[in-house]
Design a protein around this motif. Structure first.
Motif, PDB file in Angstrom:
ATOM      1  N   LYS A   5     -36.630 -16.622   7.580  1.00 39.11           N
ATOM      2  CA  LYS A   5     -36.012 -16.306   8.859  1.00 39.11           C
ATOM      3  C   LYS A   5     -34.528 -16.012   8.660  1.00 39.11           C
ATOM      4  O   LYS A   5     -33.825 -16.740   7.972  1.00 39.11           O
ATOM      5  CB  LYS A   5     -36.181 -17.475   9.836  1.00 39.11           C
ATOM      6  N   LYS A   6     -34.082 -14.932   9.263  1.00 34.34           N
ATOM      7  CA  LYS A   6     -32.680 -14.526   9.196  1.00 34.34           C
ATOM      8  C   LYS A   6     -31.829 -15.458  10.065  1.00 34.34           C
ATOM      9  O   LYS A   6     -32.216 -15.817  11.163  1.00 34.34           O
ATOM     10  CB  LYS A   6     -32.566 -13.085   9.698  1.00 34.34           C
ATOM     11  N   ASN A   7     -30.694 -15.854   9.539  1.00 36.08           N
ATOM     12  CA  ASN A   7     -29.769 -16.651  10.337  1.00 36.08           C
ATOM     13  C   ASN A   7     -29.164 -15.772  11.425  1.00 36.08           C
ATOM     14  O   ASN A   7     -28.890 -14.596  11.201  1.00 36.08           O
ATOM     15  CB  ASN A   7     -28.641 -17.207   9.465  1.00 36.08           C
ATOM     16  N   ARG A   8     -28.955 -16.368  12.594  1.00 40.99           N
ATOM     17  CA  ARG A   8     -28.331 -15.619  13.682  1.00 40.99           C
ATOM     18  C   ARG A   8     -26.875 -15.320  13.340  1.00 40.99           C
ATOM     19  O   ARG A   8     -26.178 -16.159  12.777  1.00 40.99           O
ATOM     20  CB  ARG A   8     -28.334 -16.411  14.987  1.00 40.99           C
ATOM     21  N   VAL A   9     -26.434 -14.140  13.731  1.00 44.59           N
ATOM     22  CA  VAL A   9     -25.031 -13.764  13.601  1.00 44.59           C
ATOM     23  C   VAL A   9     -24.466 -13.731  15.014  1.00 44.59           C
ATOM     24  O   VAL A   9     -24.944 -12.980  15.871  1.00 44.59           O
ATOM     25  CB  VAL A   9     -24.864 -12.390  12.916  1.00 44.59           C
ATOM     26  N   CYS A  10     -23.456 -14.566  15.242  1.00 45.98           N
ATOM     27  CA  CYS A  10     -22.846 -14.663  16.573  1.00 45.98           C
ATOM     28  C   CYS A  10     -21.371 -14.307  16.474  1.00 45.98           C
ATOM     29  O   CYS A  10     -20.621 -14.946  15.741  1.00 45.98           O
ATOM     30  CB  CYS A  10     -22.991 -16.079  17.122  1.00 45.98           C
ATOM     31  N   LEU A  11     -20.967 -13.273  17.203  1.00 46.20           N
ATOM     32  CA  LEU A  11     -19.555 -12.896  17.285  1.00 46.20           C
ATOM     33  C   LEU A  11     -18.966 -13.567  18.513  1.00 46.20           C
ATOM     34  O   LEU A  11     -19.518 -13.439  19.608  1.00 46.20           O
ATOM     35  CB  LEU A  11     -19.381 -11.384  17.443  1.00 46.20           C
ATOM     36  N   ILE A  12     -17.857 -14.260  18.338  1.00 50.18           N
ATOM     37  CA  ILE A  12     -17.169 -14.888  19.464  1.00 50.18           C
ATOM     38  C   ILE A  12     -15.823 -14.201  19.602  1.00 50.18           C
ATOM     39  O   ILE A  12     -14.962 -14.323  18.720  1.00 50.18           O
ATOM     40  CB  ILE A  12     -16.996 -16.411  19.276  1.00 50.18           C
ATOM     41  N   ALA A  13     -15.652 -13.452  20.680  1.00 49.08           N
ATOM     42  CA  ALA A  13     -14.417 -12.705  20.909  1.00 49.08           C
ATOM     43  C   ALA A  13     -13.346 -13.657  21.424  1.00 49.08           C
ATOM     44  O   ALA A  13     -13.564 -14.377  22.394  1.00 49.08           O
ATOM     45  CB  ALA A  13     -14.665 -11.583  21.917  1.00 49.08           C
ATOM     46  N   VAL A  14     -12.187 -13.648  20.753  1.00 45.59           N
ATOM     47  CA  VAL A  14     -11.097 -14.540  21.132  1.00 45.59           C
ATOM     48  C   VAL A  14      -9.787 -13.766  21.217  1.00 45.59           C
ATOM     49  O   VAL A  14      -9.563 -12.821  20.471  1.00 45.59           O
ATOM     50  CB  VAL A  14     -10.950 -15.727  20.147  1.00 45.59           C
ATOM     51  N   ASP A  15      -8.937 -14.199  22.148  1.00 38.06           N
ATOM     52  CA  ASP A  15      -7.616 -13.582  22.274  1.00 38.06           C
ATOM     53  C   ASP A  15      -6.523 -14.609  22.555  1.00 38.06           C
ATOM     54  O   ASP A  15      -5.377 -14.251  22.809  1.00 38.06           O
ATOM     55  CB  ASP A  15      -7.615 -12.496  23.348  1.00 38.06           C
ATOM     56  N   HIS A  32     -24.543 -22.845  19.726  1.00 38.26           N
ATOM     57  CA  HIS A  32     -24.512 -22.895  18.268  1.00 38.26           C
ATOM     58  C   HIS A  32     -25.665 -23.703  17.691  1.00 38.26           C
ATOM     59  O   HIS A  32     -26.008 -24.776  18.180  1.00 38.26           O
ATOM     60  CB  HIS A  32     -23.186 -23.495  17.794  1.00 38.26           C
ATOM     61  N   LYS A  33     -26.253 -23.136  16.635  1.00 40.55           N
ATOM     62  CA  LYS A  33     -27.284 -23.826  15.868  1.00 40.55           C
ATOM     63  C   LYS A  33     -26.790 -23.937  14.433  1.00 40.55           C
ATOM     64  O   LYS A  33     -25.970 -23.130  13.979  1.00 40.55           O
ATOM     65  CB  LYS A  33     -28.602 -23.055  15.911  1.00 40.55           C
ATOM     66  N   GLU A  34     -27.299 -24.925  13.729  1.00 40.29           N
ATOM     67  CA  GLU A  34     -26.806 -25.266  12.397  1.00 40.29           C
ATOM     68  C   GLU A  34     -26.708 -24.083  11.432  1.00 40.29           C
ATOM     69  O   GLU A  34     -25.746 -23.958  10.693  1.00 40.29           O
ATOM     70  CB  GLU A  34     -27.698 -26.351  11.792  1.00 40.29           C
ATOM     71  N   ASN A  35     -27.665 -23.196  11.429  1.00 44.90           N
ATOM     72  CA  ASN A  35     -27.682 -22.100  10.455  1.00 44.90           C
ATOM     73  C   ASN A  35     -27.051 -20.807  10.963  1.00 44.90           C
ATOM     74  O   ASN A  35     -27.148 -19.778  10.296  1.00 44.90           O
ATOM     75  CB  ASN A  35     -29.115 -21.825   9.996  1.00 44.90           C
ATOM     76  N   ASP A  36     -26.397 -20.845  12.111  1.00 50.71           N
ATOM     77  CA  ASP A  36     -25.749 -19.645  12.640  1.00 50.71           C
ATOM     78  C   ASP A  36     -24.597 -19.193  11.752  1.00 50.71           C
ATOM     79  O   ASP A  36     -23.885 -20.019  11.169  1.00 50.71           O
ATOM     80  CB  ASP A  36     -25.173 -19.895  14.048  1.00 50.71           C
ATOM     81  N   ARG A  37     -24.414 -17.909  11.683  1.00 51.27           N
ATOM     82  CA  ARG A  37     -23.218 -17.334  11.073  1.00 51.27           C
ATOM     83  C   ARG A  37     -22.301 -16.988  12.250  1.00 51.27           C
ATOM     84  O   ARG A  37     -22.516 -16.001  12.944  1.00 51.27           O
ATOM     85  CB  ARG A  37     -23.564 -16.091  10.273  1.00 51.27           C
TER      86      ARG A  37
END
Length: 155
Positions: A5-15, A32-37
Motif C-alpha cells: 500500500k502506498k503511503n498517503r502524501v498530504c500537502l499542508i499549505a502554510v503562510d 494524520h496517520k502514522e505512515n503519511d508523507r
C-alpha cells in the motif's frame, strides 16, 4: 504476494497566518496517520520586491532587489522551520517545500508533481465580493486541483 500500500502524501499549505496554523493543527489532530508523507508547502512572494515605490525600484540600486529576495527567502525558511517544530510537537514528521509564483497555482502544481492524496489549507473566510475582487488561494485550489482538498475554516 499482496501489493504494498502506498503511503498517503498530504500537502499542508502554510503562510504563517492563524488560519494556516489552525489547518496544520487540525491536520495533526484529526487527519494524520502514522505512515503519511506530510509536506508543508509555502509560497514565496517576490512581488513585494517589485512593488511601485519600493526601494528596489530606485534606479541605480540593483543590490536592493537581491536583498529583498533574500529577505523573502529567509522569512519563508524561518516560517517552515517554526512550523516543522510545531508539527513535531504533535508527533508529525514533515518535509518542507518552498515554491514561487501565484500561491494557488503553485500549490496545485506541486500536488500534481508529488502525486498528493490530499491538500490541506486554511481559509480566511472572505465574503463573496472580497473573494471575487481579491481572489482566494483556497478557492483557487478547490476549483483547479484534481486532488481532494480539505479547507479548515478558523473563526
Amino acid at each position: 504476494m499482496a501489493a504494498q500500500k502506498k503511503n498517503r502524501v498530504c500537502l499542508i499549505a502554510v503562510d504563517g497566518s492563524k488560519h494556516s496554523n489552525y489547518a496544520l493543527d487540525w491536520f495533526a489532530k484529526h487527519v494524520h496517520k502514522e505512515n503519511d508523507r506530510a509536506i508543508l508547502i509555502t509560497c514565496v512572494d517576490h512581488s513585494s520586491a517589485f512593488a511601485y515605490g519600493h526601494a528596489s525600484m530606485v534606479p541605480g540600486n540593483p543590490d536592493a532587489i537581491t536583498k529583498a529576495y533574500a529577505k523573502e527567502e529567509k522569512k519563508s525558511s524561518d516560517l517552515l522551520h517554526k512550523l516543522e517544530a510545531e508539527a513535531l510537537k504533535h508527533g508529525v514528521a514533515v518535509e518542507t517545500l518552498r515554491v514561487g509564483g501565484d500561491a494557488g497555482e503553485a500549490i496545485v502544481k506541486a500536488a500534481a508533481e508529488y502525486e498528493a492524496d490530499l491538500i490541506v489549507t486554511g481559509c480566511r473566510g472572505l465574503g463573496q465580493i472580497r473573494r471575487t475582487m481579491m481572489g482566494s488561494v483556497s478557492d483557487y485550489i478547490i476549483h483547479h486541483s484534481h486532488t481532494p482538498v480539505l479547507v479548515c475554516r478558523h473563526d
